[in-house]
Structure formats: structure tokens, C-alpha cells
Write a protein that holds these residues in place. Structure first.
Motif, PDB file in Angstrom:
ATOM      1  N   GLY A 123    -137.892  34.952   0.795  1.00 27.29           N
ATOM      2  CA  GLY A 123    -138.328  33.478   2.143  1.00 27.29           C
ATOM      3  C   GLY A 123    -137.156  32.929   2.113  1.00 27.29           C
ATOM      4  O   GLY A 123    -136.248  33.337   1.556  1.00 27.29           O
ATOM      5  N   PRO A 124    -137.367  32.397   3.179  1.00 28.91           N
ATOM      6  CA  PRO A 124    -135.624  31.361   3.856  1.00 28.91           C
ATOM      7  C   PRO A 124    -135.871  30.537   2.299  1.00 28.91           C
ATOM      8  O   PRO A 124    -136.374  29.741   2.160  1.00 28.91           O
ATOM      9  N   SER A 125    -134.225  30.241   2.317  1.00 27.43           N
ATOM     10  CA  SER A 125    -133.568  29.339   1.450  1.00 27.43           C
ATOM     11  C   SER A 125    -133.603  27.258   1.698  1.00 27.43           C
ATOM     12  O   SER A 125    -133.911  27.597   3.840  1.00 27.43           O
ATOM     13  N   PRO A 126    -133.413  26.916   1.068  1.00 27.15           N
ATOM     14  CA  PRO A 126    -133.612  25.259   2.034  1.00 27.15           C
ATOM     15  C   PRO A 126    -132.393  25.903   3.334  1.00 27.15           C
ATOM     16  O   PRO A 126    -132.547  24.904   3.778  1.00 27.15           O
TER      17      PRO A 126
ATOM     18  N   ARG B 195    -132.696  24.116   7.085  1.00 28.20           N
ATOM     19  CA  ARG B 195    -132.155  22.934   7.856  1.00 28.20           C
ATOM     20  C   ARG B 195    -131.699  23.694   8.792  1.00 28.20           C
ATOM     21  O   ARG B 195    -131.385  22.825  10.159  1.00 28.20           O
ATOM     22  N   ARG B 196    -130.450  24.755   8.691  1.00 31.10           N
ATOM     23  CA  ARG B 196    -130.751  25.372  10.359  1.00 31.10           C
ATOM     24  C   ARG B 196    -131.240  25.611  10.821  1.00 31.10           C
ATOM     25  O   ARG B 196    -130.657  24.964  12.010  1.00 31.10           O
TER      26      ARG B 196
ATOM     27  N   ALA C 225    -131.637  31.280  14.590  1.00 36.81           N
ATOM     28  CA  ALA C 225    -132.000  30.945  12.722  1.00 36.81           C
ATOM     29  C   ALA C 225    -133.088  31.246  13.048  1.00 36.81           C
ATOM     30  O   ALA C 225    -133.472  31.200  11.569  1.00 36.81           O
ATOM     31  N   GLU C 226    -134.139  31.765  14.012  1.00 37.37           N
ATOM     32  CA  GLU C 226    -135.457  31.828  13.926  1.00 37.37           C
ATOM     33  C   GLU C 226    -135.643  33.462  13.143  1.00 37.37           C
ATOM     34  O   GLU C 226    -135.934  33.699  12.155  1.00 37.37           O
ATOM     35  N   ILE C 227    -134.569  33.702  13.981  1.00 28.54           N
ATOM     36  CA  ILE C 227    -134.729  35.723  13.337  1.00 28.54           C
ATOM     37  C   ILE C 227    -133.691  35.393  11.981  1.00 28.54           C
ATOM     38  O   ILE C 227    -134.623  36.697  10.995  1.00 28.54           O
ATOM     39  N   THR C 228    -133.042  34.598  11.462  1.00 24.73           N
ATOM     40  CA  THR C 228    -132.704  34.728  10.162  1.00 24.73           C
ATOM     41  C   THR C 228    -134.087  34.598   9.488  1.00 24.73           C
ATOM     42  O   THR C 228    -133.894  35.074   7.903  1.00 24.73           O
TER      43      THR C 228
END
Length: 79
Positions: free
Chosen positions: A45-48, A52-53, A33-36
Motif C-alpha cells: 500500500g501507498p505510504s503517507p 502527500r506527493r 505520483a499516480e503510477i507510484t
């Protein structure tokens, strides 16, 4: 200097791995999840859902660590 033993893991080593596997798996999911999220920074940017993940993975690591720590010492099988 002490050398590392060569060959197969002992039964005690395998027991320790089995006992800690839920925590190891949770930590691997957190790492993923951190790598994603790091990768997503370069792509808008990371999505919501990514956030959440990440939060769910962090909570799972915390929960698994607490469960492992709460086990009686006789069931922890530390090598």
C-alpha cells in the motif's frame, strides 16, 4: 480526411508548447505520483508520503491550469 503536416513545428506551435509547459510538467508529475501509488498497492500500500506527493501533484495541476486560464488571450498563443 485532412493529413497531418510533416516537418518541424511552426513558431506558433512552439509558442503554445512553451506557454503550456508548466501545466504539462505538472501533469507529468501527477501521472508519476499516480503510477507510484498503483505500484505501491501491490507492495503493502501507498505510504503517507506517497499520498502527500499525490495530493501536492493534484494541487499543482489545478494551480497551473488556473494560472494558464487566467492569462490574457493574447499571451496564450494557441496554435
Amino acid at each position: 480526411m485532412q493529413s497531418l503536416p510533416l516537418g518541424e513545428p511552426s513558431p506558433a506551435d512552439l509558442s503554445a508548447i512553451v506557454a503550456e509547459w508548466p501545466l504539462i510538467a505538472a501533469e507529468l508529475d501527477l501521472l508519476d505520483a499516480e503510477i507510484t501509488n498503483i505500484y505501491a498497492v501491490e507492495h503493502g500500500g501507498p505510504s503517507p508520503l506517497d499520498w502527500r506527493r499525490l495530493r501536492r501533484a493534484e494541487a499543482r495541476v489545478t494551480r497551473m491550469a488556473a494560472e494558464l486560464a487566467a492569462r490574457p488571450a493574447s499571451r496564450r498563443e494557441v496554435a
